[in-house]
Design a protein around this motif. Structure first.
Motif, PDB file in Angstrom:
ATOM      1  N   GLU A   1      -6.017  26.076  30.012  1.00  0.00           N
ATOM      2  CA  GLU A   1      -5.638  26.155  28.600  1.00  0.00           C
ATOM      3  C   GLU A   1      -5.388  24.772  28.013  1.00  0.00           C
ATOM      4  N   MET A   2      -4.728  23.922  28.787  1.00  0.00           N
ATOM      5  CA  MET A   2      -4.466  22.565  28.311  1.00  0.00           C
ATOM      6  C   MET A   2      -5.764  21.774  28.150  1.00  0.00           C
ATOM      7  N   ASN A   3      -6.710  21.986  29.084  1.00  0.00           N
ATOM      8  CA  ASN A   3      -8.007  21.312  28.958  1.00  0.00           C
ATOM      9  C   ASN A   3      -8.735  21.768  27.707  1.00  0.00           C
ATOM     10  N   ASN A   4      -8.691  23.089  27.439  1.00  0.00           N
ATOM     11  CA  ASN A   4      -9.307  23.595  26.211  1.00  0.00           C
ATOM     12  C   ASN A   4      -8.608  23.036  24.982  1.00  0.00           C
ATOM     13  N   CYS A   5      -7.287  22.948  25.070  1.00  0.00           N
ATOM     14  CA  CYS A   5      -6.526  22.396  23.951  1.00  0.00           C
ATOM     15  C   CYS A   5      -6.885  20.933  23.725  1.00  0.00           C
ATOM     16  N   VAL A   6      -6.997  20.183  24.831  1.00  0.00           N
ATOM     17  CA  VAL A   6      -7.375  18.768  24.709  1.00  0.00           C
ATOM     18  C   VAL A   6      -8.773  18.634  24.117  1.00  0.00           C
TER      19      VAL A   6
END
Length: 213
Positions: free
Chosen positions: A91-96
């Motif tokens: 999720e954090m990678n997608n957010c980034v």
């Protein structure tokens, strides 16, 4: 290993009985009973030690099972936490990634707006320069017009004064038209149509109009 010392008295008594030169020693009921009692004591101690070791081993097994169950549960929790963290990491990678796209879009928008601002600034400066030049030119025109007006007013005052004087002294006679039109003396005369001249002049002939000429 700690119980080896318990065998020493029995072994010593049994050795003494075996190495005795007296042939009747084997028939000494007291000696045999003493050896038997010692071996019985050793047996009881061994059984007691075995029971103690068995209980300790059973306790160790139970502790191992309990500890193993706790470790298995803890390992399962760690695996669940690992999966949760991996999902959160995704999720954090997608957010980034999304934030990167937003940043790129914002950067392009900033560059575009900066270009528009620069163009608008240049246009404003150009308009200000043109306004200043037009204002200066208009002021010069107004100055020239003011000077011209002063000259005209001065000349008009002089002309008006002379005109008023001449109006008082001049005598105006009736006007006679020397070139008065005489309708009876007018003869309509028409020429012949020159086709070659009309063609060279790109003239289109209109015979209906020629009737009135």
């Amino acid at each position: 290993m700690r119980k080896i010392g318990a065998f020493a008295p029995a072994v010593s008594a049994f050795t003494a009985l075996a190495t005795s030169d007296d042939a009747t020693t084997y028939y000494d009921a007291d000696a045999v009973e003493r050896v038997r009692a010692l071996f019985q004591k050793v047996r009881d101690e061994v059984n007691s030690a075995f029971d103690s070791y068995t209980q300790a081993e059973q306790a160790a097994i139970e502790l191992y099972k309990k500890t193993r169950a706790q470790l298995v549960n803890h390992l399962a929790d760690l695996k669940a936490d690992e999966q949760t963290l991996r999902n959160h990491l995704d999720e954090m990678n997608n957010c980034v990634h999304q934030e990167g796209q937003v940043q790129a879009s914002a950067t392009k928008k900033k560059e575009r707006n900066q270009g528009l601002l620069d163009d608008a600034t240049d246009l404003c400066e150009t308009q200000e320069n043109q306004y200043a030049q037009a204002t200066a030119a208009r002021k010069e025109e107004l100055r020239v017009l003011a000077e011209l007006r002063g000259i005209v007013e001065k000349r008009y005052a002089q002309f008006s004064k002379g005109a008023a004087h001449r109006a008082d002294v001049d005598e105006f006679k009736a006007h006679e038209n020397a070139s008065e039109y005489a309708g009876d003396n007018y003869n309509k005369q028409g020429g012949e149509f020159n086709a070659a001249g009309a063609a060279s002049a790109n003239y289109e002939r209109n015979e209906e109009l020629e009737r009135f000429l």
